[in-house]
Design an enzyme around this catalytic site. Structure first.
Site, PDB file in Angstrom:
ATOM      1  N   GLU A 289      55.633 -32.116 -22.592  1.00  0.00           N
ATOM      2  CA  GLU A 289      56.714 -32.656 -23.410  1.00  0.00           C
ATOM      3  C   GLU A 289      56.828 -34.177 -23.235  1.00  0.00           C
ATOM      4  OE1 GLU A 289      60.494 -30.065 -24.647  1.00  0.00           O
ATOM      5  OE2 GLU A 289      60.800 -31.115 -22.779  1.00  0.00           O
ATOM      6  N   HIS A 310      38.899 -13.990 -13.353  1.00  0.00           N
ATOM      7  CA  HIS A 310      38.330 -12.804 -13.996  1.00  0.00           C
ATOM      8  C   HIS A 310      38.693 -12.769 -15.477  1.00  0.00           C
ATOM      9  CE1 HIS A 310      37.092 -11.053 -10.082  1.00  0.00           C
ATOM     10  NE2 HIS A 310      38.025 -11.906  -9.672  1.00  0.00           N
ATOM     11  N   LYS A 424      63.166 -26.386 -34.876  1.00  0.00           N
ATOM     12  CA  LYS A 424      64.611 -26.115 -34.963  1.00  0.00           C
ATOM     13  C   LYS A 424      65.078 -26.321 -36.400  1.00  0.00           C
ATOM     14  CE  LYS A 424      65.800 -27.675 -30.298  1.00  0.00           C
ATOM     15  NZ  LYS A 424      66.455 -28.736 -29.548  1.00  0.00           N
TER      16      LYS A 424
HETATM   17  O1  PA5 Z   1      63.220 -31.615 -21.511  1.00  0.00           O
HETATM   18  C1  PA5 Z   1      64.060 -31.388 -22.368  1.00  0.00           C
HETATM   19  O2  PA5 Z   1      64.934 -32.211 -22.672  1.00  0.00           O
HETATM   20  C2  PA5 Z   1      64.103 -30.056 -23.096  1.00  0.00           C
HETATM   21  O3  PA5 Z   1      63.069 -29.219 -22.755  1.00  0.00           O
HETATM   22  C3  PA5 Z   1      65.421 -29.361 -22.812  1.00  0.00           C
HETATM   23  O4  PA5 Z   1      65.526 -29.152 -21.440  1.00  0.00           O
HETATM   24  C4  PA5 Z   1      65.548 -28.034 -23.547  1.00  0.00           C
HETATM   25  O5  PA5 Z   1      65.295 -28.216 -24.903  1.00  0.00           O
HETATM   26  C5  PA5 Z   1      66.939 -27.450 -23.353  1.00  0.00           C
HETATM   27  O6  PA5 Z   1      67.899 -28.333 -23.822  1.00  0.00           O
HETATM   28  P1  PA5 Z   1      69.425 -28.184 -23.445  1.00  0.00           P
HETATM   29  O7  PA5 Z   1      69.563 -28.308 -21.997  1.00  0.00           O
HETATM   30  O8  PA5 Z   1      70.084 -29.304 -24.193  1.00  0.00           O
HETATM   31  O9  PA5 Z   1      69.890 -26.836 -23.938  1.00  0.00           O
END
Ligand code: PA5
Length: 447
Positions: A289, A310, A424
């Protein structure tokens, strides 16, 4: 040695030492950018000083909240997704007895996780399981508006209220969210739940050392002071004040970028202990990410070995040569088990009699690394003396610093995640969420 170590000696089948050295000025510039706060995403640098700024009294507060859950609950459901899920899951899986949840007696509540998917079967089965049981809820969402955890919370809150009554349920729910914004904060204000704040300047995937990770980890019975201490000690050796030679995160970031520029576009994180599976999942989120943007970035995969030798082992050994491997190696397991001798030796295993299972595992690890290097897969090793809170704390901070440096070397903003919005938006349009009327009209035309 009682610290995390890094071994880069097996990457030079693909890059030369001179090529890695040549990147050092870029690495140093990236470190400078991180610490001066002059790089992109500079409003999300709170993780840099988090271990240093975490006070004893703050940890005591978390421990006191954990004690309430321990006294009142046999199960605690931690609701959250992404960074609001993976850090706690990783530590709890790494440090728990693998068969804890099958035992009839527990010292601490069993942690369950929800809101990390939208599986109807998963949620139904969890609700069925929790019927009639003593449970509590930690609802974690930084934005406070994420769909997956919001759905899970609606169901779990309803079940809890039905079982213990609305007022008693309030004492068994803790929320961890933004200080002011989001639907979860609104709910906290209305219902009066105990809550913790996720600092504005700490992004989700960097939040494991905030209450997001600390509270579930503490409820599960693990020592959060040691976790923080490990991260703090690591922060003292990978900071602006440290030389490149001292800074293992900088060396790892540099090696990855040198390999990437030589066509190694995929990094596989390998472990030889199944308990580390979710450390791999946490790492995938942190790096994937952070770096996968502007149509560049190393693709992160993770394997559990020897299990996956494996299956994916064939691909790693002889598939397209676009990969490098980073192995997390544990010096000493927490148990000792010697292979017994057998009079009949029908399985032919007596040559191993008396040896520890870990010795066999270590030879499998060494044999695998050598085979992969021979097969053209450069190999990085991260060694931890033991699997405990302290070294996991070190590992977390080591990786966080590495991804910050590496992201800047890649010239991306490592602290945002604009790509996550695409699914989303489509999902909201398809579900006809109020406010998405135009998007709904457009997406329906495509179907
Ligand atoms: O790293 C990030 O910001 C995302 O992966 C969030 O952790 C994830 O989308 C969850 O978001 P939130 O904590 O706002 O529900």
């Amino acid at each position: 040695m009682n610290t995390l170590r890094l071994d880069l000696s097996n990457i030079y089948n693909v890059v030369t030492r001179a090529e890695v050295e040549a990147l050092k000025p870029e690495t140093e510039k990236s470190i400078e950018k991180l610490f001066s706060g002059k790089g992109p995403g500079n409003d999300y640098l709170g993780w840099l000083t988090l271990p240093e700024e975490t006070t004893e009294s703050f940890l005591t507060d978390i421990q006191n909240t954990a004690k309430i859950f321990c006294a009142e609950c046999d199960y605690v459901v931690s609701i959250g997704i992404g960074g609001s899920y993976l850090g706690a899951k990783a530590v709890i899986e790494a440090l728990s007895d693998s068969f804890e949840s099958y035992k009839s007696k527990h010292d601490c509540p069993i942690m369950l996780f929800a809101g990390q998917n939208i599986g109807e079967d998963y949620l139904t089965e969890m609700l069925n399981f929790l019927k009639g049981k003593r449970f509590g809820i930690i609802n974690i969402s930084k934005s406070g508006t994420t769909t997956e955890p919001a759905i899970a919370f609606r169901f779990l809150k309803k079940l809890l209220e039905e079982q213990v009554g609305k007022e008693a349920a309030k004492k068994l729910i803790v929320a961890i969210t933004d200080e002011k914004k989001g639907a979860l904060r609104t709910l906290v204000n209305k219902e009066g739940y105990k809550s913790y704040i996720i600092p504005d300047n700490v992004g989700g995937r960097f939040s494991v050392l905030t209450p997001v990770g600390l509270l579930p980890i503490c409820i599960a019975g693990f020592d959060i002071s040691k976790l923080i201490k490990g991260a703090r000690d690591m922060s003292h050796s990978v900071g602006l004040q440290n030389s490149y030679e001292e800074n293992l995160s900088a060396q790892y970031a540099t090696a990855r970028n040198a390999l990437y520029r030589k066509g190694k576009k995929i990094e596989i994180l390998a472990n030889f202990h199944p308990k580390l599976h979710y450390i791999g999942e946490w790492w995938k989120q942190l790096f994937g990410e952070s770096e996968g943007k502007d149509y560049k970035g190393i693709f992160n995969a993770a394997v559990d070995l020897t299990t996956d030798l494996h299956s994916m082992g064939q691909w790693i050994q002889e598939g397209e040569r676009s990969i490098f491997e980073t192995v997390i190696s544990i010096d000493a397991p927490n148990h000792t088990l010697n292979i017994p001798s057998d009079e009949e030796n029908l399985d032919g295993l007596n040559y191993l009699a008396g040896k520890r299972v870990d010795e066999v595992n270590k030879m499998a690890e060494l044999g695998t690394r050598l085979a992969h290097v021979d097969g053209g897969v450069p190999n990085i090793v991260i060694r931890l003396p033991q699997l405990n809170e302290y070294y996991i704390g070190q590992l977390f901070y080591f990786f966080e610093m590495a991804v910050g440096i590496s992201g800047y070397m890649l010239q991306v903003n490592p602290f945002n995640q604009p790509g996550v919005e695409a699914y989303k938006n489509n999902m909201f349009a398809l579900l006809k969420k109020p406010g998405y009327e135009k998007e709904t009209e457009q997406i329906l035309k495509r179907l």
